[in-house]
Design an enzyme around this catalytic site. Structure first.
Site, PDB file in Angstrom:
ATOM      1  N   PHE A 158      53.795 -57.511  50.888  1.00 20.45           N
ATOM      2  CA  PHE A 158      55.111 -56.885  50.793  1.00 20.45           C
ATOM      3  C   PHE A 158      55.812 -56.357  49.657  1.00 20.45           C
ATOM      4  O   PHE A 158      56.721 -56.455  48.961  1.00 20.45           O
ATOM      5  CB  PHE A 158      56.147 -58.053  51.333  1.00 20.45           C
ATOM      6  CG  PHE A 158      57.611 -57.184  51.824  1.00 20.45           C
ATOM      7  CD1 PHE A 158      57.297 -56.761  53.233  1.00 20.45           C
ATOM      8  CD2 PHE A 158      58.555 -57.340  51.697  1.00 20.45           C
ATOM      9  CE1 PHE A 158      58.547 -55.842  53.558  1.00 20.45           C
ATOM     10  CE2 PHE A 158      59.620 -56.897  52.073  1.00 20.45           C
ATOM     11  CZ  PHE A 158      59.503 -56.081  52.966  1.00 20.45           C
TER      12      PHE A 158
ATOM     13  N   GLY B 106      55.144 -52.718  47.223  1.00 21.21           N
ATOM     14  CA  GLY B 106      55.736 -51.289  47.351  1.00 21.21           C
ATOM     15  C   GLY B 106      55.052 -50.697  48.947  1.00 21.21           C
ATOM     16  O   GLY B 106      55.971 -50.085  49.495  1.00 21.21           O
TER      17      GLY B 106
ATOM     18  N   LYS C 203      40.015 -48.949  49.966  1.00 18.65           N
ATOM     19  CA  LYS C 203      39.646 -47.640  49.049  1.00 18.65           C
ATOM     20  C   LYS C 203      38.206 -47.661  48.778  1.00 18.65           C
ATOM     21  O   LYS C 203      37.530 -46.775  49.182  1.00 18.65           O
ATOM     22  CB  LYS C 203      40.458 -47.651  47.763  1.00 18.65           C
ATOM     23  CG  LYS C 203      41.953 -47.269  47.920  1.00 18.65           C
ATOM     24  CD  LYS C 203      42.417 -47.288  46.518  1.00 18.65           C
ATOM     25  CE  LYS C 203      43.939 -47.108  46.625  1.00 18.65           C
ATOM     26  NZ  LYS C 203      44.662 -47.294  45.102  1.00 18.65           N
TER      27      LYS C 203
ATOM     28  N   GLU D 247      44.087 -51.387  41.138  1.00 18.96           N
ATOM     29  CA  GLU D 247      43.185 -50.869  41.931  1.00 18.96           C
ATOM     30  C   GLU D 247      42.842 -49.438  41.225  1.00 18.96           C
ATOM     31  O   GLU D 247      41.817 -49.103  41.234  1.00 18.96           O
ATOM     32  CB  GLU D 247      43.438 -50.698  43.489  1.00 18.96           C
ATOM     33  CG  GLU D 247      43.502 -51.987  44.222  1.00 18.96           C
ATOM     34  CD  GLU D 247      43.364 -51.755  45.666  1.00 18.96           C
ATOM     35  OE1 GLU D 247      42.466 -51.419  46.315  1.00 18.96           O
ATOM     36  OE2 GLU D 247      44.497 -51.914  46.370  1.00 18.96           O
TER      37      GLU D 247
ATOM     38  N   HIS E  20      39.013 -48.084  38.643  1.00 19.57           N
ATOM     39  CA  HIS E  20      37.857 -47.088  38.546  1.00 19.57           C
ATOM     40  C   HIS E  20      37.542 -46.377  37.507  1.00 19.57           C
ATOM     41  O   HIS E  20      36.994 -45.401  37.444  1.00 19.57           O
ATOM     42  CB  HIS E  20      38.560 -45.976  39.803  1.00 19.57           C
ATOM     43  CG  HIS E  20      38.472 -46.578  41.300  1.00 19.57           C
ATOM     44  ND1 HIS E  20      37.344 -46.370  41.897  1.00 19.57           N
ATOM     45  CD2 HIS E  20      39.377 -46.970  41.910  1.00 19.57           C
ATOM     46  CE1 HIS E  20      37.609 -46.931  43.317  1.00 19.57           C
ATOM     47  NE2 HIS E  20      38.814 -47.042  43.392  1.00 19.57           N
TER      48      HIS E  20
END
Length: 344
Positions: A27, A29, A137, A207, A211
């Site tokens: 819960f 964004g 992802k 996240e 990368h």
């Protein structure tokens, strides 16, 4: 033509006879945006939600503003008056307590990289049957879910993975556009994301940081908010991402569109400006049966937010997954294999 006449013309296979009872896990964004997306829907009712510290369940439906307010005040759904429940095992406790939930949107950060597969195992062990949808992802995370294929089937779970924007909406567009070609040479996905305040999407930003060169999932997960802010100060709030490990590649390969090494994903995230730094698009290049080389481009409107482009498809795939589930079709599916259904 009246609404009744119009609805009579909608194929029965795409209609929802009873509103689907939906839960949201996570819960932050994205989870809060998902609740707002569901609020006006007639075919889905939001009844359950969980975060790290607790959960909330209300059979007649949860109120998005009320839950968001409680979350802001106490950083947990546990503080929703009268219905919030503190819990150290919030997902397990919610699965056990929330009766009759047809499907869950897993709006969870995949940190660590095994987290989504671990959550899936919780559902398998619980004996719950229904539809799960994620917006994963990483390719490696989807590969972990593929290993659970037989368990999903045996447990009566229809799991839709990679059903956000990318992977998700853009992957599905690539799958559709590929039909013009005898051979697909390349799929290039470029995204632009603009948010006014990175703290509204802390997990998503971490996240993305994972990368970047010099970072990985564990390093990004361990960063404090102060360390994230220091990194963003050095980059003027911009995260430029190239050749990302994105599950669009394995999803298109599984769908037989092209080998994964022909798929590239990258983009720019502006964490200090809601305006997109560039337009999100997917370019599909291939050879037609006449021998012509051509490129299809599908571009998302700049006015659509990341949340709109993730949550809308996620619930469209949840509706499609529900119809598969009702037909006794269980197991793992991707956004490149199934057409999402619009949720009214």
């Amino acid at each position: 033509m009246s609404t009744k006449q119009l609805s009579d013309r909608i194929p029965v296979s795409t209609q929802v006879k009873e509103p689907l009872r939906v839960g949201i896990l996570g819960f932050g964004g994205l989870g809060q945006a998902a609740a707002k997306v569901l609020a006006p829907k007639q075919e889905m009712i939001w009844v359950a939600a969980a975060d790290q510290k607790g959960y909330a369940y209300q059979a007649e439906g949860l109120d998005a503003d009320r839950c968001a307010s409680a979350y802001r005040n106490g950083e947990s759904l546990a503080y929703v008056e009268a219905i919030g429940v503190p819990s150290q095992n919030s997902i397990e406790d919610l699965i056990r307590s929330a009766q009759g939930v047809n499907g869950y949107f897993l709006a969870l950060p995949n940190l660590p990289n095994t987290f989504m597969a671990d959550v899936a195992r919780l559902f398998i062990r619980s004996g719950w049957r229904g539809v799960l949808v994620d917006a994963l992802k990483r390719t490696s995370a989807v590969e972990q879910l593929l290993e659970l294929q037989a368990e999903f089937q045996a447990s009566g779970i229809t799991y839709m993975t990679g059903c956000g924007a990318t992977p998700g909406l853009l992957t599905a567009a690539a799958s559709l556009a590929a039909q013009s070609y005898a051979e697909v040479h390349s799929v290039k996905i470029t995204f632009g994301v603009g948010i006014a305040n990175w703290e509204a999407y802390r997990a998503t930003i971490r996240e993305d940081i994972a990368h970047m060169p010099g970072y990985d999932v564990e390093k990004a997960r361990a960063m404090t908010d102060a360390e994230v802010e220091a990194l963003l100060d050095r980059t003027n709030g911009i995260l430029a991402l190239e050749n990302m490990e994105h599950a669009d590649d394995i999803m298109l390969e599984l769908a037989g569109i092209c080998d994964r090494d022909r798929v590239t994903v990258g983009g720019v995230v502006d964490t200090r400006n809601p305006k997109k730094p560039l337009s999100t698009n997917v370019q599909i290049t291939g050879r037609t049966f006449e021998g012509k080389i051509s490129t299809h481009t599908f571009t998302l409107g700049d006015e659509t937010s990341m949340a709109a482009n993730v949550c809308g498809p996620a619930f469209g795939y949840l509706k499609a997954g529900t119809q598969l589930h009702q037909r006794g079709i269980y197991g793992l599916f991707t956004a490149a294999e199934v057409m999402p259904l619009f949720v009214r």
